[in-house]
Design a protein around this motif. Structure first.
Motif, mmCIF file in Angstrom:
data_model
loop_
_atom_site.group_PDB
_atom_site.id
_atom_site.type_symbol
_atom_site.label_atom_id
_atom_site.label_comp_id
_atom_site.label_asym_id
_atom_site.label_seq_id
_atom_site.Cartn_x
_atom_site.Cartn_y
_atom_site.Cartn_z
ATOM 1 N N UNK A 222 0.831 -1.192 0.000
ATOM 2 C CA UNK A 222 0.000 0.000 0.000
ATOM 3 C C UNK A 222 0.867 1.245 0.000
ATOM 4 N N UNK A 223 0.468 2.255 -0.744
ATOM 5 C CA UNK A 223 1.112 3.550 -0.583
ATOM 6 C C UNK A 223 0.223 4.435 0.270
ATOM 7 N N UNK A 224 0.838 5.404 0.908
ATOM 8 C CA UNK A 224 0.129 6.289 1.817
ATOM 9 C C UNK A 224 0.718 7.683 1.739
ATOM 10 N N UNK A 225 -0.118 8.674 2.034
ATOM 11 C CA UNK A 225 0.313 10.077 2.047
ATOM 12 C C UNK A 225 0.064 10.645 3.439
ATOM 13 N N UNK A 226 1.050 11.375 3.944
ATOM 14 C CA UNK A 226 0.887 11.934 5.283
ATOM 15 C C UNK A 226 2.111 12.668 5.735
ATOM 16 N N UNK A 227 2.470 12.473 6.991
ATOM 17 C CA UNK A 227 3.599 13.171 7.595
ATOM 18 C C UNK A 227 4.523 12.168 8.274
ATOM 19 N N UNK A 228 5.743 12.069 7.781
ATOM 20 C CA UNK A 228 6.703 11.122 8.346
ATOM 21 C C UNK A 228 6.990 11.429 9.813
ATOM 22 N N UNK A 229 7.172 12.706 10.128
ATOM 23 C CA UNK A 229 7.561 13.087 11.488
ATOM 24 C C UNK A 229 6.542 12.618 12.522
ATOM 25 N N UNK A 230 5.300 12.594 12.118
ATOM 26 C CA UNK A 230 4.228 12.184 13.028
ATOM 27 C C UNK A 230 3.846 10.727 12.845
ATOM 28 N N UNK A 231 4.414 10.090 11.817
ATOM 29 C CA UNK A 231 3.975 8.755 11.412
ATOM 30 C C UNK A 231 2.452 8.731 11.335
ATOM 31 N N UNK A 232 1.935 9.759 10.738
ATOM 32 C CA UNK A 232 0.488 9.946 10.607
ATOM 33 C C UNK A 232 0.173 9.922 9.120
ATOM 34 N N UNK A 233 -0.515 8.885 8.695
ATOM 35 C CA UNK A 233 -0.801 8.689 7.280
ATOM 36 C C UNK A 233 -2.286 8.873 7.040
ATOM 37 N N UNK A 234 -2.608 9.951 6.316
ATOM 38 C CA UNK A 234 -3.998 10.359 6.174
ATOM 39 C C UNK A 234 -4.720 9.658 5.033
ATOM 40 N N UNK A 235 -3.994 9.298 4.001
ATOM 41 C CA UNK A 235 -4.610 8.744 2.795
ATOM 42 C C UNK A 235 -3.902 7.457 2.397
ATOM 43 N N UNK A 236 -4.694 6.514 1.915
ATOM 44 C CA UNK A 236 -4.176 5.200 1.551
ATOM 45 C C UNK A 236 -4.706 4.776 0.194
ATOM 46 N N UNK A 237 -3.871 4.039 -0.541
ATOM 47 C CA UNK A 237 -4.318 3.415 -1.764
ATOM 48 C C UNK A 237 -5.014 2.103 -1.479
#
Length: 117
Positions: free
Chosen positions: A93-108
Motif C-alpha cells: 500500500x502507498x500512503x500520504x501523510x507526515x513522516x515526522x508524526x507517522x500519521x498517514x492520512x490517505x491510503x491506496x
C-alpha cells in the motif's frame, strides 16, 4: 482530498525485481510511504520519502534491496524492489501523510506482490 492508486504488483521468482508505482490526485505535496501486509500479519512500514524527495527511510528488512523515489511533476512515488524474497510476499500500500508524526492520512487500495521460491 487525495486519491492514491498503486500498480506494478505481480508474481516474481525469488531474486527478481519489481517496481511499484503510486499515482496521486488532488493535493499531493505530502510525505509518501509504502507499507505492506502479509496474510495473518499486521501491516508494516516498508519505506518513506519526504515531500521534497530529500530524505528517505527504510525498514531494516528491505534496506539495501528496495529504493523509494518520487516524481512530483507526475504526482508519482515509486518503490523499486530488487533481490526479492518469499517473505516479501504481501499486499503493498502507498500512503500520504507526515513522516515526522507517522500519521498517514490517505491510503491506496493496495497491489499484490507474490514472490515464489
Amino acid at each position: 482530498q487525495v486519491q492514491l492508486v498503486e500498480s506494478g504488483g505481480g508474481l516474481v521468482q525469488a531474486g527478481g525485481s519489481l517496481r511499484l508505482s503510486c499515482v496521486g490526485s488532488g493535493r499531493t505535496l505530502y510525505d509518501m510511504g509504502w507499507f505492506r501486509q502479509a496474510p495473518g500479519k499486521e501491516r508494516e512500514f516498508v519505506a518513506a520519502i519526504r515531500w521534497s524527495g530529500g530524505s528517505t527511510y527504510y525498514a531494516d528488512s528491505v534496506k539495501g534491496r528496495f529504493t523509494i523515489s518520487r516524481a512530483n511533476a507526475k504526482n508519482t512515488v515509486y518503490l523499486q524492489m530488487n533481490s526479492l524474497r518469499p517473505e516479501d510476499t504481501a499486499v503493498y500500500y502507498c500512503a500520504a501523510g507526515a513522516i515526522a508524526l507517522m500519521d498517514w492520512d490517505y491510503w491506496g487500495q493496495g497491489t499484490q506482490v507474490t514472490v515464489s521460491s
